[in-house]
Scaffold this active site. Structure first.
Site, short mmCIF file in Angstrom:
data_model
loop_
_atom_site.label_atom_id
_atom_site.label_comp_id
_atom_site.label_asym_id
_atom_site.label_seq_id
_atom_site.Cartn_x
_atom_site.Cartn_y
_atom_site.Cartn_z
N HIS A 148 0.82 -1.21 0.00
CA HIS A 148 0.00 0.00 0.00
C HIS A 148 0.86 1.26 0.00
O HIS A 148 0.34 2.35 -0.28
CB HIS A 148 -0.91 0.00 1.22
CG HIS A 148 -2.04 -0.98 1.13
ND1 HIS A 148 -3.03 -1.07 2.08
CD2 HIS A 148 -2.33 -1.91 0.19
CE1 HIS A 148 -3.89 -2.01 1.72
NE2 HIS A 148 -3.47 -2.54 0.58
N HIS A 192 -2.16 -12.63 -1.65
CA HIS A 192 -3.52 -13.13 -1.48
C HIS A 192 -3.51 -14.61 -1.14
O HIS A 192 -4.44 -15.11 -0.51
CB HIS A 192 -4.33 -12.88 -2.75
CG HIS A 192 -4.45 -11.43 -3.08
ND1 HIS A 192 -4.69 -10.97 -4.35
CD2 HIS A 192 -4.37 -10.32 -2.31
CE1 HIS A 192 -4.75 -9.65 -4.34
NE2 HIS A 192 -4.55 -9.23 -3.11
#
Length: 790
Positions: A305, A551
């Site tokens: 991020h 993920h």
């Protein structure tokens, strides 16, 4: 037991690098049918005059964009700091603007460019008129409640549920794209020429459309908030700042060479639906990693991020776009379909969504950016955070956000104490959280509330900044708020970079690879990593695929451990964007300790249903599918097929699925040809490289990305004062290098006397990694920052 969640990153409303989507949730059907002066020593630059020719540049191999076969015949050399490199032709150097220079020599008559620009703008204006006429159908009906759009609107850009849109900027960007298509048609450009960005430069008369340089002070001790001026050369001051477009390792696979997404097989048929691929390749299976813990996964998301954030296209009024019918029973077509729609079709026999009549998952194409080159060309996606590892997740990527996060007292960041312990400040606008959340926080990144683990990592670094600021104020009471804030920020960014390159990356990429590339840092010695010719731009292949490896690491639940109670499992599908559990007593210590103990999921093809069925479901019985979104987002970005990156990484192309054994058999179930395989599923299915978490293709791509984040950053914390105007003293540098993530956690625990922390914070506790009391950990000796003479 359900598996993973995380490293969400690029969205379709926000790219990030872990969760990628631009999603507006469907209604539930009603029926099944619906610089300082001090002594220093510097690692010396080796003499390269006898190694490379005049038209060559000595660089680390991953910086040279030639494929592996061409690299193999290049002359070896030694780069700064004495890392094995290759003599790369300067025309192939990713850091130069060679394409632009060549294009300027091949430009066509200005009148063709002007004609294309005129027709492109006219086409865009026509699409806006069409948008106005059909807005009632094209726009989401659940705004501002719809989580899938709400969470992607950057702080400071929200107004009554709508995003503030710079209409002129958007018109320039998209008019530019349509103009490029027109120009390619007018001049009969081949697809290869288009994908190679062989377009004409924009005439001087209308270059106001081009990005202007940012005025800079090249001697500033502190890096800017928005990433500008890292490279102070006049034409490079905007390199790496927020809003700058992604770069690429390989040319994009736009089917029209400009912006049409990749949707066709090499056979000419349509590629399989992303949802079909997700169901076939990414089932849920509980496979805990034997060594690494949840904190490794969560740090990966936090790091991603820091350099990746995108959002989906909106209407000119800032409204979210809907690409499916209201009950998600079908994609929108014809006059009701917005030109930026790219929905995912769900087959009628889907093992999960068929229960709810869902035949469409909404996805809107990622917003584009004005390119730095003053020329026509293919579409480039915008990255809305800085392209540096500069803790923008803590401080923000714009001056407005940074100011909103500051307390303007003692150099501190804002915080809150709702349960007697220091937590993040309360959000003024709660639309980043679900409506029923008891609390919603504000951080430097809009995704702060996505997962409890992510929220706590944000809290950790906010606490560390405030601890540093208070400590500095005691040592230097004459410093004002601004000086304390900037110095604490400078130290925290250095600590963070130290953790990323010397703790996190050796695990992710393998110790040997990190050493080979010069990514590991020396102790007590300055370096000169900085390369002013290397553009600090996040790679599209990293943001849209490789850094979404995480993920697979996401567990479907958090297991919280306390002495007083049995373990408590909290399922991620129930707590997306709901940090209410942080209000419980002793939450920071409990969660940080638990993250240390709980294993993450193994890196493999298994994904938790929390991500592939219930992503951001809110209170509905279904959510979205992150695996499908990842695949579709890669096609939106026109990321080339997996085989092309295998070849680039030196692994060789796959010509028959049988070459991949069991994995090949799985891929053959959904793809017609090995040349069709999308990069993200291809990379995830690779076995981990030796000593690494991810496979060899992702190792190569991530290595290229992290090499840029270090070598293109003038302010990288180990760079000496001949490069970095904010360089630390050698004594300060040594102190920072001895800082560990474990030490940072312990320094900020609420009950240090009762908190036990293993030295290797990213690994599970074991006989070789025994937790010890926090009282045994030393903190940074801030006495080295005492300003003498006061």
């Amino acid at each position: 037991m359900a598996k993973k969640v995380l490293l969400l990153s690029l969205y379709s409303a926000v790219l990030s690098t872990w969760f990628g989507f631009g999603y507006v949730q469907c209604k539930l059907p009603t029926s099944r049918s619906e610089i300082p002066n001090f002594d220093y020593t510097v690692a010396q630059q080796p003499d390269q005059s006898d190694a490379c020719e005049q038209n060559e540049v000595c660089m680390v191999s991953v910086e040279c964009i030639l494929d592996a076969k061409k690299k193999a015949i290049l002359k070896p050399c030694s780069t700064v700091p004495s890392v094995d490199g290759v003599c790369c032709p300067s025309s192939e150097y990713n850091g130069t603007s060679s394409r632009v220079q060549q294009n300027s020599e091949e430009h066509a008559a200005d009148h063709l460019v002007l004609q294309a620009i005129h027709e492109g703008r006219r086409e865009y204006d026509e699409k806006l008129r069409f948008e106005d006429e059909h807005r009632a159908v094209m726009t989401a009906k659940e705004k501002p409640e719809a989580m899938f759009h709400r969470m992607f609107l950057p702080g400071g850009l929200k107004t009554h549920g709508k995003e503030v849109v710079d209409a002129e900027e958007q018109a320039n960007v998209y008019g530019h794209v349509f103009a490029s298509r027109k120009y390619a048609e007018l001049t009969n450009m081949t697809l290869k020429q288009r994908q190679g960005d062989r377009f004409a430069r924009i005439p001087r008369a209308i270059r106001k459309r081009c990005l202007p340089p940012v005025p800079c002070n090249p001697h500033s001790r502190y890096r800017t908030i928005d990433g500008s001026c890292n490279n102070p050369l006049p034409d490079r001051t905007s390199w790496g700042m927020e809003g700058y477009p992604f770069d690429r390792v390989l040319e994009p696979a736009y089917e029209d060479g400009v912006w049409a997404p990749r949707i066709h097989s090499v056979t000419g048929n349509l590629l399989p639906s992303a949802r079909v691929i997700s169901v076939a390749l990414f089932p849920d299976e509980y496979r805990p990693d034997p060594r690494l813990n949840i904190l490794f996964m969560q740090m990966g998301q936090f790091i991603s991020h820091d350099f990746t954030l995108s959002r989906g296209f909106t209407t000119k009024h800032g409204q979210a776009i809907e690409c499916c019918t209201p009950n998600c029973t079908a994609p929108l077509f014809g006059p009701h379909r917005h030109f930026a729609c790219f929905p995912i079709e769900v087959p009628p026999n889907d093992p999960f969504y068929s229960r709810f009549g869902v035949r469409c998952l909404n996805l809107v194409r990622i917003r584009l950016a004005q390119g730095p080159e003053c020329q026509l060309g293919y579409a480039k996606q915008a990255d809305l955070v800085t392209h540096f590892l500069d803790a923008s997740t803590v401080y923000g990527s714009t001056n407005d956000v940074a100011a909103e996060l500051r307390a303007f007292q003692q150099g501190r960041l804002k915080d809150s104490f709702p349960n007697g312990i220091e937590l993040l400040p309360f959000a003024r606008n709660r639309t980043a959280c679900v409506p029923w959340a008891r609390v919603c926080y504000e951080g430097g990144d809009i995704r702060t509330n996505q997962l409890l683990g992510l929220t706590m990592v944000h809290t950790l670094f906010m606490r560390e900044h405030n601890r540093l600021a208070v400590g500095l104020s005691k040592i230097n009471p004459h410093w004002d708020d601004e000086r304390l804030y900037q110095e604490a920020r400078r130290i925290l960014i250095a600590e963070y970079q130290n953790v990323v390159y010397n703790e996190f990356l050796p695990i992710l990429l393998g110790h040997e690879r990190v050493q080979q590339l010069g990514l590991a840092d020396p102790f007590d010695t300055y370096t000169n990593y900085y390369d002013p010719n290397l553009r600090p731009m996040t790679l599209a292949e990293v943001g849209a695929a490789a850094h979404r490896y995480g993920h697979s690491l996401v567990e479907g639940f958090f297991r919280f451990l306390t002495r007083e109670s049995p373990p408590e499992d909290v399922f991620i599908k129930d707590i997306f964007n709901d940090p209410s559990k942080t209000l419980e007593p002793n939450s920071f210590d409990v969660m940080m300790f638990s993250f240390n103990q709980q294993p993450m999921e193994q890196m493999d093809r298994f994904l938790t249903y929390g991500l592939t069925r219930f992503l951001f479901k809110e209170r509905k019985p279904f959510g979205s599918d992150l695996a499908s979104l990842n695949i579709q987002r890669g096609r939106d970005f026109a990321v080339r097929p997996y085989n092309d990156y295998r070849e680039w990484a030196g692994l060789g192309r796959i010509t028959d699925f049988n070459q991949l054994g069991e994995v090949g058999a799985l891929l053959a179930q959904v793809y017609e040809s090995p040349d069709d395989v999308d990069l993200w599923p291809g990379g995830v299915l690779e076995p981990p490289a030796e000593g690494a978490v991810v496979g060899s293709t992702f190792v190569a791509l991530l290595s290229a990305g992290y090499t840029r984040y270090k070598r293109a950053d003038r302010y990288y914390f180990t760079n000496g004062p001949e490069v970095n105007p904010g360089a630390f003293t050698l004594q300060q540098l040594g102190e920072i290098r001895r800082t560990t993530l474990a030490g940072i956690i312990c320094a900020n625990a609420d009950h240090k006397e009762d908190f036990y922390q293993a030295q290797e914070a990213l690994r599970q506790s074991s006989a070789d990694n025994v937790p010890v009391p926090c009282t045994r950990y030393d903190t940074v000796n801030l006495g080295l920052w005492r300003e003498e003479g006061f």
